[in-house]
Design an enzyme around this catalytic site. Sequence first.
Site, PDB file in Angstrom:
ATOM      1  N   GLU A 123       0.869  -1.171  -0.063  1.00  0.00           N
ATOM      2  CA  GLU A 123      -0.190  -0.042   0.019  1.00  0.00           C
ATOM      3  C   GLU A 123       0.868   1.286   0.058  1.00  0.00           C
ATOM      4  O   GLU A 123       0.493   2.170  -0.688  1.00  0.00           O
ATOM      5  CB  GLU A 123      -1.086  -0.034   1.083  1.00  0.00           C
ATOM      6  N   GLU A 143      -3.524 -10.016   2.569  1.00  0.00           N
ATOM      7  CA  GLU A 143      -4.313  -9.874   3.840  1.00  0.00           C
ATOM      8  C   GLU A 143      -5.393 -10.887   3.802  1.00  0.00           C
ATOM      9  O   GLU A 143      -5.522 -11.428   4.847  1.00  0.00           O
ATOM     10  CB  GLU A 143      -4.950  -8.515   3.990  1.00  0.00           C
TER      11      GLU A 143
END
Length: 269
Positions: A123, A143
């Site tokens: 990210e 994730e």
Amino acid sequence: MTAVAEQTIVDQVTLTIRNHVATVVIDRQHVLNAVDGTAQARLNEIWAQLEADPSVRAVVITGAGTRAFCVGADMSASAVDKTGLEYWAGLDPNGFGGLSLRTSLNIPVIARVNGYALGGGMEMVLGADIVVASETAKFGLTEPRVGRLALDGGIHQLVRRIPHTQAMGMLLTGRKADAAEMQSMGLVNEVVPAEELDAAVQRWVDQILACAPTSVRAVKQMVTQTGHLTAKEARGLRLPALMAALDSEDSAEGVRAFQEKRPPVWPGR
């Protein structure tokens, strides 16, 4: 009994500013440069400091060592004891590392990806403007493999940055991709052998520094602030950095240098 010396691991996020270039290093090598609450707070402090420093013209962010850029949230930290809803409610408005969703930093950010860039680390890469990666780097929003979600911009930015099917292929599987594959998708600017990474990053820095600082700040602000608008709507906005660039000493110096057939010496204002 023999006394055993206690070993203390010092967590660090360091900032160095030299010759108009800021270098931010996440140095938590014992957890592959994963970010905990303290590191998150320190990163936010650093970005705020850089936003207030007009002398800084470029930022390089990287991870210490050779194994990882950043592997996301520190899964060994107590914060992971939160439920998914508790984690979601406490998300930083600036995103992971204070960078992935930040819209107030008008300085170009180069991600120097020296190893794993996973989860929140990926990210942060998505929050950078230019990405230079080692051949050994691995990228992924992993994730879902631990029952979590890339909520700090990963899901929403990836589908805007690379082709839909490529993004979904990564998001729905949590798989890792190497630097060459990410370059083919358009997310990485340059891939080099590990021993050439610093030289490659420096080339990009030098090219930024060759440009007028006020122009670069204006470009960054215009791109960051107008992504939701049409090109015609965006052109009509009188953004602060744009207006400053149009009436800057840099603008006058650039014309003079061109006429005098010499390299410009940018005042930076």
